[in-house]
Design a protein around this motif. Structure first.
Motif, PDB file in Angstrom:
ATOM      1  N   HIS A   1       0.857  -1.190   0.000  1.00 36.31           N
ATOM      2  CA  HIS A   1       0.000   0.000   0.000  1.00 36.31           C
ATOM      3  C   HIS A   1       0.894   1.241   0.000  1.00 36.31           C
ATOM      4  N   VAL A   2       0.554   2.211  -0.832  1.00 36.04           N
ATOM      5  CA  VAL A   2       1.284   3.480  -0.870  1.00 36.04           C
ATOM      6  C   VAL A   2       0.309   4.589  -0.490  1.00 36.04           C
ATOM      7  N   LEU A   3       0.652   5.352   0.546  1.00 32.80           N
ATOM      8  CA  LEU A   3      -0.225   6.418   1.023  1.00 32.80           C
ATOM      9  C   LEU A   3       0.455   7.773   0.871  1.00 32.80           C
ATOM     10  N   VAL A   4      -0.231   8.684   0.202  1.00 32.49           N
ATOM     11  CA  VAL A   4       0.220  10.072   0.083  1.00 32.49           C
ATOM     12  C   VAL A   4      -0.767  10.934   0.868  1.00 32.49           C
ATOM     13  N   VAL A   5      -0.239  11.769   1.755  1.00 34.93           N
ATOM     14  CA  VAL A   5      -1.088  12.626   2.568  1.00 34.93           C
ATOM     15  C   VAL A   5      -0.861  14.080   2.175  1.00 34.93           C
ATOM     16  N   ALA A   6      -1.932  14.729   1.707  1.00 37.47           N
ATOM     17  CA  ALA A   6      -1.880  16.170   1.439  1.00 37.47           C
ATOM     18  C   ALA A   6      -2.061  16.879   2.773  1.00 37.47           C
ATOM     19  N   ARG A   7      -1.040  17.582   3.207  1.00 34.39           N
ATOM     20  CA  ARG A   7      -1.053  18.159   4.556  1.00 34.39           C
ATOM     21  C   ARG A   7      -2.120  19.243   4.685  1.00 34.39           C
ATOM     22  N   ALA A   8      -2.978  19.090   5.672  1.00 30.12           N
ATOM     23  CA  ALA A   8      -3.994  20.108   5.945  1.00 30.12           C
ATOM     24  C   ALA A   8      -3.372  21.241   6.753  1.00 30.12           C
TER      25      ALA A   8
ATOM     26  N   LYS B   1       3.343   6.396  -9.533  1.00 32.22           N
ATOM     27  CA  LYS B   1       2.590   5.347 -10.228  1.00 32.22           C
ATOM     28  C   LYS B   1       3.279   4.954 -11.525  1.00 32.22           C
ATOM     29  N   ALA B   2       3.723   5.969 -12.285  1.00 32.26           N
ATOM     30  CA  ALA B   2       4.383   5.703 -13.558  1.00 32.26           C
ATOM     31  C   ALA B   2       5.700   4.962 -13.343  1.00 32.26           C
ATOM     32  N   THR B   3       6.453   5.384 -12.329  1.00 33.43           N
ATOM     33  CA  THR B   3       7.742   4.751 -12.055  1.00 33.43           C
ATOM     34  C   THR B   3       7.568   3.287 -11.656  1.00 33.43           C
ATOM     35  N   LEU B   4       6.635   3.017 -10.756  1.00 37.30           N
ATOM     36  CA  LEU B   4       6.429   1.649 -10.304  1.00 37.30           C
ATOM     37  C   LEU B   4       5.826   0.777 -11.402  1.00 37.30           C
ATOM     38  N   ALA B   5       4.929   1.357 -12.207  1.00 32.84           N
ATOM     39  CA  ALA B   5       4.321   0.591 -13.300  1.00 32.84           C
ATOM     40  C   ALA B   5       5.371   0.169 -14.313  1.00 32.84           C
ATOM     41  N   SER B   6       6.351   1.047 -14.552  1.00 31.01           N
ATOM     42  CA  SER B   6       7.417   0.699 -15.495  1.00 31.01           C
ATOM     43  C   SER B   6       8.277  -0.447 -14.989  1.00 31.01           C
ATOM     44  N   ASP B   7       8.272  -0.635 -13.676  1.00 26.64           N
ATOM     45  CA  ASP B   7       9.020  -1.746 -13.069  1.00 26.64           C
ATOM     46  C   ASP B   7       8.138  -2.973 -12.841  1.00 26.64           C
ATOM     47  N   GLY B   8       6.895  -2.895 -13.321  1.00 24.28           N
ATOM     48  CA  GLY B   8       5.989  -4.026 -13.152  1.00 24.28           C
ATOM     49  C   GLY B   8       5.339  -4.116 -11.789  1.00 24.28           C
ATOM     50  N   GLU B   9       5.372  -3.022 -11.034  1.00 22.91           N
ATOM     51  CA  GLU B   9       4.783  -3.005  -9.692  1.00 22.91           C
ATOM     52  C   GLU B   9       3.452  -2.265  -9.728  1.00 22.91           C
ATOM     53  N   HIS B  10       2.421  -2.853  -9.109  1.00 24.19           N
ATOM     54  CA  HIS B  10       1.092  -2.240  -9.107  1.00 24.19           C
ATOM     55  C   HIS B  10       0.488  -2.306  -7.709  1.00 24.19           C
ATOM     56  N   PRO B  11       1.019  -1.495  -6.791  1.00 25.91           N
ATOM     57  CA  PRO B  11       0.481  -1.499  -5.428  1.00 25.91           C
ATOM     58  C   PRO B  11      -0.860  -0.767  -5.352  1.00 25.91           C
ATOM     59  N   GLU B  12      -1.426  -0.753  -4.175  1.00 29.28           N
ATOM     60  CA  GLU B  12      -2.658  -0.013  -3.931  1.00 29.28           C
ATOM     61  C   GLU B  12      -2.294   1.404  -3.502  1.00 29.28           C
ATOM     62  N   PHE B  13      -2.817   2.405  -4.205  1.00 30.91           N
ATOM     63  CA  PHE B  13      -2.500   3.804  -3.921  1.00 30.91           C
ATOM     64  C   PHE B  13      -3.686   4.486  -3.254  1.00 30.91           C
ATOM     65  N   ASP B  14      -3.372   5.380  -2.309  1.00 31.55           N
ATOM     66  CA  ASP B  14      -4.411   6.180  -1.660  1.00 31.55           C
ATOM     67  C   ASP B  14      -3.875   7.583  -1.393  1.00 31.55           C
ATOM     68  N   LEU B  15      -4.763   8.567  -1.495  1.00 27.68           N
ATOM     69  CA  LEU B  15      -4.425   9.964  -1.216  1.00 27.68           C
ATOM     70  C   LEU B  15      -5.439  10.493  -0.213  1.00 27.68           C
ATOM     71  N   ILE B  16      -4.941  11.064   0.873  1.00 27.57           N
ATOM     72  CA  ILE B  16      -5.789  11.550   1.964  1.00 27.57           C
ATOM     73  C   ILE B  16      -5.353  12.962   2.337  1.00 27.57           C
ATOM     74  N   VAL B  17      -6.307  13.797   2.741  1.00 29.28           N
ATOM     75  CA  VAL B  17      -6.012  15.131   3.258  1.00 29.28           C
ATOM     76  C   VAL B  17      -6.024  15.076   4.777  1.00 29.28           C
ATOM     77  N   GLY B  18      -4.979  15.581   5.409  1.00 28.71           N
ATOM     78  CA  GLY B  18      -4.933  15.579   6.869  1.00 28.71           C
ATOM     79  C   GLY B  18      -3.524  15.806   7.372  1.00 28.71           C
TER      80      GLY B  18
END
Length: 214
Positions: free
Chosen positions: A86-93, A122-139
């Motif tokens: 799982h890859v989580l990106v948090v947009a800082r509130a 996403k593009a970098t990992l896809a080029s390496d054949g990796e397809h994890p679960e991505f999520d983006l959250i504000v907080g």
């Protein structure tokens, strides 16, 4: 009547961390009428070698160099244990002190940045054949990472160390330190090797009593 004690045998870590099966565990004998002894058996779970030790790995990502190193570590870790990444990106509130208009503009800015770093990853990992679960959250990053780990049954959490000076590793407000303190699972903090090479090179030309204040 006495029962001989079983001979102990060594168990490897692999044999201990196994999946459940059943075996018979003999309870102490109880007397029957007439003096005969009855052995009571019950089934208990044992490990057989098929259990998946690690199922979910989470990495927090913000686009920094140490976060890139953390992603590389997490990808390798997930592969080794055949775990879901799982890859989580948090947009800082922004802090609550900001007025509503400023908050809205700041959140929009953080979301644009978060989407950009997420798209690139996403593009970098896809080029390496990796397809994890991505999520983006504000907080707030540390809080959201810990909550995500709790809600998704994460077994191992990976974050980057963003320290710029020797004192940053002790800052109470740092994301990595808060995650380490409150995460519900094992945590790995990944440092950027290039940063420490530069620091060592700079420290070599400074008096020892000045190094902590660089």
């Amino acid at each position: 009547m006495t029962f001989p004690m079983p001979t102990p045998r060594s168990l490897s870590r692999t044999s201990i961390l196994q999946s459940e099966a059943t075996t018979t565990d003999f309870a102490p004998p109880t007397p029957r009428s007439g003096g005969a002894l009855a052995v009571q058996a019950r089934h208990i779970p044992v490990r057989t070698g098929q259990e998946q030790i690690m199922q979910n790995v989470l990495v927090g990502y913000d686009g920094s160099q140490s976060a890139r190193q953390a992603v590389a570590f997490a990808v390798d870790l997930a592969k080794r244990f055949d775990a879901r990444l799982h890859v989580l990106v948090v947009a800082r509130a922004p802090d609550w002190g900001a007025i509503e208009l400023e908050r809205r503009e700041l959140v929009e800015h953080e979301l644009r940045h978060a989407n950009e770093v997420l798209t690139d990853l996403k593009a970098t990992l896809a080029s390496d054949g990796e397809h994890p679960e991505f999520d983006l959250i504000v907080g707030q990053p540390a809080k959201e990472i810990v909550l995500y780990a709790e809600q998704h049954d994460i077994d191992h959490l990976v974050v980057g160390h963003r320290g710029r000076t020797p004192f940053d590793r002790w800052l109470i407000g740092s994301v990595a330190r808060q995650v380490l303190a409150y995460a519900p699972c094992a945590v790995t903090i990944v440092r950027d090797p290039a940063m420490f090479k530069k620091r060592r090179a700079k420290a070599a030309h400074q008096p020892a009593d000045e190094i902590p204040f660089e």
